[in-house]
Scaffold this motif. Structure first.
Motif, PDB file in Angstrom:
ATOM      1  N   LYS A  27       0.832  -1.223   0.000  1.00 29.15           N
ATOM      2  CA  LYS A  27       0.000   0.000   0.000  1.00 29.15           C
ATOM      3  C   LYS A  27       0.859   1.264   0.000  1.00 29.15           C
ATOM      4  O   LYS A  27       0.323   2.371   0.009  1.00 29.15           O
ATOM      5  CB  LYS A  27      -0.901   0.036   1.241  1.00 29.15           C
ATOM      6  N   TRP A  28       2.148   1.136   0.049  1.00 25.78           N
ATOM      7  CA  TRP A  28       3.018   2.310   0.046  1.00 25.78           C
ATOM      8  C   TRP A  28       2.844   3.095  -1.234  1.00 25.78           C
ATOM      9  O   TRP A  28       2.685   2.477  -2.290  1.00 25.78           O
ATOM     10  CB  TRP A  28       4.488   1.895   0.164  1.00 25.78           C
ATOM     11  N   PRO A  29       2.954   4.383  -1.264  1.00 19.84           N
ATOM     12  CA  PRO A  29       2.977   5.242  -0.089  1.00 19.84           C
ATOM     13  C   PRO A  29       1.584   5.365   0.528  1.00 19.84           C
ATOM     14  O   PRO A  29       0.614   5.620  -0.171  1.00 19.84           O
ATOM     15  CB  PRO A  29       3.421   6.594  -0.653  1.00 19.84           C
ATOM     16  N   VAL A  30       1.532   5.187   1.842  1.00 18.41           N
ATOM     17  CA  VAL A  30       0.269   5.304   2.562  1.00 18.41           C
ATOM     18  C   VAL A  30       0.001   6.792   2.808  1.00 18.41           C
ATOM     19  O   VAL A  30       0.908   7.537   3.164  1.00 18.41           O
ATOM     20  CB  VAL A  30       0.349   4.529   3.891  1.00 18.41           C
ATOM     21  N   ASP A  80       0.373   9.960 -10.836  1.00 21.68           N
ATOM     22  CA  ASP A  80       1.201   9.601 -11.992  1.00 21.68           C
ATOM     23  C   ASP A  80       2.405   8.754 -11.573  1.00 21.68           C
ATOM     24  O   ASP A  80       3.325   8.565 -12.358  1.00 21.68           O
ATOM     25  CB  ASP A  80       1.704  10.876 -12.694  1.00 21.68           C
ATOM     26  N   GLN A  81       2.379   8.306 -10.333  1.00 27.03           N
ATOM     27  CA  GLN A  81       3.432   7.433  -9.794  1.00 27.03           C
ATOM     28  C   GLN A  81       4.821   8.035  -9.892  1.00 27.03           C
ATOM     29  O   GLN A  81       5.768   7.373 -10.289  1.00 27.03           O
ATOM     30  CB  GLN A  81       3.395   6.081 -10.505  1.00 27.03           C
ATOM     31  N   LYS A  82       4.909   9.308  -9.517  1.00 30.86           N
ATOM     32  CA  LYS A  82       6.212   9.952  -9.606  1.00 30.86           C
ATOM     33  C   LYS A  82       7.083   9.713  -8.389  1.00 30.86           C
ATOM     34  O   LYS A  82       8.270   9.932  -8.423  1.00 30.86           O
ATOM     35  CB  LYS A  82       6.044  11.455  -9.840  1.00 30.86           C
ATOM     36  N   PHE A  83       6.491   9.306  -7.262  1.00 31.73           N
ATOM     37  CA  PHE A  83       7.365   8.959  -6.132  1.00 31.73           C
ATOM     38  C   PHE A  83       6.874   7.737  -5.388  1.00 31.73           C
ATOM     39  O   PHE A  83       6.333   7.816  -4.312  1.00 31.73           O
ATOM     40  CB  PHE A  83       7.592  10.108  -5.142  1.00 31.73           C
ATOM     41  N   GLU A  84       7.133   6.619  -6.014  1.00 29.69           N
ATOM     42  CA  GLU A  84       6.650   5.366  -5.443  1.00 29.69           C
ATOM     43  C   GLU A  84       7.492   4.838  -4.295  1.00 29.69           C
ATOM     44  O   GLU A  84       7.056   3.991  -3.544  1.00 29.69           O
ATOM     45  CB  GLU A  84       6.599   4.311  -6.531  1.00 29.69           C
ATOM     46  N   GLN A  85       8.716   5.328  -4.198  1.00 31.17           N
ATOM     47  CA  GLN A  85       9.599   4.753  -3.188  1.00 31.17           C
ATOM     48  C   GLN A  85       9.281   5.216  -1.772  1.00 31.17           C
ATOM     49  O   GLN A  85       9.848   4.737  -0.816  1.00 31.17           O
ATOM     50  CB  GLN A  85      11.073   5.022  -3.549  1.00 31.17           C
ATOM     51  N   LEU A  86       8.355   6.184  -1.636  1.00 32.10           N
ATOM     52  CA  LEU A  86       8.019   6.697  -0.304  1.00 32.10           C
ATOM     53  C   LEU A  86       7.125   5.727   0.464  1.00 32.10           C
ATOM     54  O   LEU A  86       6.333   5.005  -0.106  1.00 32.10           O
ATOM     55  CB  LEU A  86       7.309   8.044  -0.430  1.00 32.10           C
ATOM     56  N   GLU A  87       7.270   5.774   1.804  1.00 31.58           N
ATOM     57  CA  GLU A  87       6.426   4.930   2.649  1.00 31.58           C
ATOM     58  C   GLU A  87       5.142   5.643   3.057  1.00 31.58           C
ATOM     59  O   GLU A  87       4.088   5.058   3.167  1.00 31.58           O
ATOM     60  CB  GLU A  87       7.171   4.563   3.946  1.00 31.58           C
ATOM     61  N   PHE A  88       5.290   6.948   3.323  1.00 33.78           N
ATOM     62  CA  PHE A  88       4.162   7.646   3.925  1.00 33.78           C
ATOM     63  C   PHE A  88       4.057   9.069   3.400  1.00 33.78           C
ATOM     64  O   PHE A  88       5.070   9.722   3.140  1.00 33.78           O
ATOM     65  CB  PHE A  88       4.348   7.683   5.454  1.00 33.78           C
ATOM     66  N   ILE A  89       2.825   9.516   3.232  1.00 29.94           N
ATOM     67  CA  ILE A  89       2.590  10.882   2.773  1.00 29.94           C
ATOM     68  C   ILE A  89       1.644  11.567   3.746  1.00 29.94           C
ATOM     69  O   ILE A  89       0.506  11.130   3.924  1.00 29.94           O
ATOM     70  CB  ILE A  89       1.992  10.873   1.350  1.00 29.94           C
ATOM     71  N   ARG A 133      -5.456   6.253 -15.305  1.00 34.07           N
ATOM     72  CA  ARG A 133      -4.120   6.024 -14.768  1.00 34.07           C
ATOM     73  C   ARG A 133      -3.176   5.566 -15.876  1.00 34.07           C
ATOM     74  O   ARG A 133      -2.059   6.069 -16.014  1.00 34.07           O
ATOM     75  CB  ARG A 133      -4.195   4.958 -13.673  1.00 34.07           C
ATOM     76  N   LYS A 134      -3.661   4.628 -16.694  1.00 32.37           N
ATOM     77  CA  LYS A 134      -2.812   4.105 -17.772  1.00 32.37           C
ATOM     78  C   LYS A 134      -2.458   5.210 -18.764  1.00 32.37           C
ATOM     79  O   LYS A 134      -1.307   5.351 -19.184  1.00 32.37           O
ATOM     80  CB  LYS A 134      -3.536   2.949 -18.493  1.00 32.37           C
ATOM     81  N   VAL A 135      -3.459   6.002 -19.133  1.00 28.92           N
ATOM     82  CA  VAL A 135      -3.229   7.086 -20.089  1.00 28.92           C
ATOM     83  C   VAL A 135      -2.267   8.119 -19.497  1.00 28.92           C
ATOM     84  O   VAL A 135      -1.290   8.514 -20.137  1.00 28.92           O
ATOM     85  CB  VAL A 135      -4.561   7.769 -20.485  1.00 28.92           C
ATOM     86  N   ALA A 136      -2.545   8.517 -18.254  1.00 27.86           N
ATOM     87  CA  ALA A 136      -1.755   9.596 -17.643  1.00 27.86           C
ATOM     88  C   ALA A 136      -0.291   9.199 -17.518  1.00 27.86           C
ATOM     89  O   ALA A 136       0.601   9.981 -17.850  1.00 27.86           O
ATOM     90  CB  ALA A 136      -2.333   9.962 -16.279  1.00 27.86           C
ATOM     91  N   GLY A 154      15.807   5.392 -17.316  1.00 28.03           N
ATOM     92  CA  GLY A 154      15.690   4.294 -18.277  1.00 28.03           C
ATOM     93  C   GLY A 154      14.368   3.539 -18.169  1.00 28.03           C
ATOM     94  O   GLY A 154      14.260   2.382 -18.543  1.00 28.03           O
ATOM     95  N   MET A 155      13.348   4.207 -17.628  1.00 24.06           N
ATOM     96  CA  MET A 155      12.055   3.535 -17.454  1.00 24.06           C
ATOM     97  C   MET A 155      10.972   4.117 -18.356  1.00 24.06           C
ATOM     98  O   MET A 155       9.838   3.669 -18.326  1.00 24.06           O
ATOM     99  CB  MET A 155      11.612   3.640 -15.992  1.00 24.06           C
ATOM    100  N   GLY A 156      11.315   5.110 -19.165  1.00 24.79           N
ATOM    101  CA  GLY A 156      10.317   5.787 -19.993  1.00 24.79           C
ATOM    102  C   GLY A 156       9.569   4.838 -20.902  1.00 24.79           C
ATOM    103  O   GLY A 156       8.378   4.581 -20.711  1.00 24.79           O
ATOM    104  N   LEU A 157      10.271   4.298 -21.872  1.00 19.13           N
ATOM    105  CA  LEU A 157       9.597   3.400 -22.820  1.00 19.13           C
ATOM    106  C   LEU A 157       9.057   2.135 -22.138  1.00 19.13           C
ATOM    107  O   LEU A 157       7.931   1.730 -22.420  1.00 19.13           O
ATOM    108  CB  LEU A 157      10.542   3.054 -23.973  1.00 19.13           C
ATOM    109  N   PRO A 158       9.844   1.509 -21.233  1.00 19.14           N
ATOM    110  CA  PRO A 158       9.289   0.335 -20.556  1.00 19.14           C
ATOM    111  C   PRO A 158       7.973   0.640 -19.819  1.00 19.14           C
ATOM    112  O   PRO A 158       7.040  -0.157 -19.854  1.00 19.14           O
ATOM    113  CB  PRO A 158      10.384  -0.063 -19.563  1.00 19.14           C
ATOM    114  N   ASN A 159       7.902   1.810 -19.178  1.00 26.33           N
ATOM    115  CA  ASN A 159       6.657   2.177 -18.499  1.00 26.33           C
ATOM    116  C   ASN A 159       5.517   2.403 -19.490  1.00 26.33           C
ATOM    117  O   ASN A 159       4.382   2.040 -19.241  1.00 26.33           O
ATOM    118  CB  ASN A 159       6.856   3.433 -17.654  1.00 26.33           C
ATOM    119  N   MET A 160       5.842   3.029 -20.621  1.00 28.76           N
ATOM    120  CA  MET A 160       4.807   3.251 -21.638  1.00 28.76           C
ATOM    121  C   MET A 160       4.254   1.916 -22.113  1.00 28.76           C
ATOM    122  O   MET A 160       3.069   1.749 -22.323  1.00 28.76           O
ATOM    123  CB  MET A 160       5.403   4.003 -22.825  1.00 28.76           C
TER     124      MET A 160
END
Lengths: 427, 144
Positions: free
Chosen positions: A132-135, A283-292, B41-44, B109-115
């Motif tokens: 569930k991170w980031p919670v 947009d999953q820009k900071f997935e490595q965080l545990e808590f927000i 989510r997928k589109v964004a 190095g995750m751009g295309l793989p994530n797309m």
């Protein structure tokens, strides 16, 4: 869809119909119609920004009058940590708590106490639910409501644990019943709140079925009543406070997250910043965080719209108060914790949908785009909507018309007068 | 009756402060239109990755998003160096981003793989020294 309750309301006689609130509202929930501001209930998250900005004091929060205390045989005050930051030169929390008893409360119960328990529960939840991170913290009701209507993909990340104030209400009631032998309905559990969102959370809770809070007073009102009592309490201070550094820290931004004993967190405050973080999170820009940790008000709860002191000054005071306290005074193993987990599923409420189905939406969105092309793009607010785009959406939703745009109206009048003068010339 | 809507955006290179504007705008519109959150989510995510790639690697370009009830198609056209080895670029962790970009936290190095991960169909056409065209599709399950 559930019933929407809002604690922010308009005092119509004071509203001048200016555009300050429509511009500030983070969910674009306000329009000026017929010269008065109107809040769309479904869109409002009770953040209180409009109360802050309104130069005419036409926006207010609903809260109870201190008279509510008379309705009960035994009343308990729930005190938020942010409350302690309101007083100048306060060096002992017990002075505030003693004064509350002088003011007429039979007992006091600190929310900070339960905050320490929630901190421990959160640590446990983080350790057991890595997927569930980031919670995302759920102590700020405005943030929870915002996620519920605008960030459906993040609902699953919400911390499914009661807010400290709700837990405190449950335990304060139990304690009072045990000590007095009175039935539940004779006991009044009254929260002294920094914000209108907590009023909403009592009337229509998210995640729990019912709130155990019977009344909500505004911090700014209690403040003035309490000051003389505080002066009288200095010589006979009762030892009532039971919270430590962790609990008091919750009153300011970063306090909740800081109590988790990890550096892997982010704490954002101020509604616009919160929205930015949620957008990026989605947009999953900071997935490595545990808590927000997110607080709708700048500075955290000390920045609530019902407080009196500058939030940053209040934060410094909390810091000073915390210095002399133990790290934490309340622990899971020592306290018998009533079930603190959420009991009601939080569901996405798509209040902003423009169409009844996708096809309808595509048509309506096409129309919005066409209208936007024709509007001047000045976002002047003269139509009563905060932006040209929002006017276009309103028109498509059927709650506004093109002529509301003064620029379009002006062009129309010019055309009319041209035609009239042409007719005139012919004669 | 329209059965689709086309949104157009221009992307400038090297402007990180504006990177993500197109994907945010598309995300906001899809939300208003009531698309399923998972589709959004997928589109964004896939569009954001594509947009960032344009900012990092290309000399600028355009994004066209075609929204219809059964699919969302994103066409990203840029002028730029092109991709020399598409197969390599598709590998997670492979990046040609310069250090300057990496120091900003991009270029993992995750751009295309994530797309690829977040879309249902990804088509890359690239001519070295000319530019790259990406077609990303996300299918929408039929509405009841």
């Amino acid at each position: 869809m559930g019933e929407f309750y809002n604690s922010v309301y308009l005092k119509e006689d004071l509203c001048m119909g200016c555009i300050n609130c429509i511009k500030r509202c983070p969910t674009q929930a306000i329009r000026v119609r017929n010269g008065k501001a109107k809040i769309t209930k479904e869109f409002c998250i009770d953040c209180g920004e409009c109360i802050r900005i309104c130069p005419h004091h036409a926006k207010e929060a609903t809260y109870d009058s201190p008279d509510i205390m008379n309705q009960f045989q035994y009343v308990v005050a729930l005190t938020a940590p942010s409350f302690y930051g309101q007083f100048n030169n306060l060096d002992d929390i017990n002075i505030v708590l003693t004064a509350l008893k002088k003011m007429g409360f039979d007992d006091v119960y600190e929310v900070a106490k339960e905050a320490e328990i929630v901190s421990e529960l959160t640590r446990r939840y983080l350790a057991e639910n890595e997927e569930k991170w980031p919670v995302i913290s759920t102590a700020c009701p405005t943030v929870v409501r915002l996620i519920q209507i605008r960030f459906p993909n993040l609902i699953d990340h919400l911390l499914p644990i009661s807010a400290p104030v709700d837990l405190a209400a449950v335990n304060a009631r139990k304690k009072a019943m045990k000590e007095t032998g009175l039935p539940s309905d004779k006991i009044g559990v009254i929260f002294i709140s920094p914000c209108p969102a907590k009023v909403t959370a009592v009337k229509s809770p998210i995640g729990i079925k019912n709130s155990e809070i019977d009344g909500v007073l505004a911090m700014k009102e209690v403040y003035t009543i309490l000051l003389p009592h505080m002066k009288n309490s200095i010589d006979q201070v009762e030892d009532l406070s039971r919270s430590g550094r962790i609990g008091i820290g919750w009153g300011g931004s970063g306090g909740e997250a800081g109590a988790l004993l990890t550096d892997n967190y982010l704490a954002a405050d101020g509604i616009e910043n919160v929205i930015r973080v949620l957008d990026d999170l989605e947009d999953q820009k900071f997935e490595q965080l545990e808590f927000i940790e997110l607080n709708a008000c700048s500075g955290g709860c000390v920045g609530g719209v019902l407080t009196v002191e500058n939030p940053y000054v209040a934060k410094v005071r909390l810091k000073r108060l915390r210095k002399s306290l133990p790290v934490a005074c309340n622990h899971l193993d020592k306290e018998k914790v009533t079930d603190a987990n959420w009991t009601v599923d939080v569901k996405f409420e798509p209040v902003f949908n423009i169409g009844t189905n996708i096809r309808d939406s595509i048509n309506k969105m096409t129309r919005v785009e066409e209208l936007c092309e024709r509007f001047p793009g000045l976002d002047c607010g003269s139509c009563g909507a905060p932006t040209c785009k929002s006017l276009a959406e309103d028109i498509v939703r059927g709650v506004a018309k093109e002529g509301d745009c003064i620029h379009i109206l002006r062009d129309y009048i010019h055309k009319l007068s041209d035609e009239l003068s042409r007719l005139d010339n012919k004669n | 009756m329209n059965d689709k809507i086309i949104l157009k955006y221009k992307v400038d290179c090297d402007d990180f402060t504006r990177a993500g504007e197109a994907s945010s705008s598309v995300k906001r519109k899809l939300k208003l239109m009531g698309f399923d959150p998972e589709i959004i989510r997928k589109v964004a995510i896939s569009l954001y990755e594509g947009e960032i790639n344009m900012v990092i690697h290309s000399y600028g370009g355009t994004i066209e998003v075609i929204i219809s009830p059964d699919e969302i198609e994103m066409i990203l056209v840029d002028k730029g160096p092109g991709i020399e080895n598409i197969e390599l670029a598709m590998q997670a962790g492979y990046s040609t981003a310069p250090d300057k970009i990496r120091s900003l936290g991009f270029g993992a190095g995750m751009g295309l793989p994530n797309m690829k991960k977040y879309s249902d169909d990804l088509n890359i056409e690239s001519i070295v020294g000319v530019g790259t065209t990406l077609r990303i599709r996300v299918y929408v399950p039929i509405e009841e």
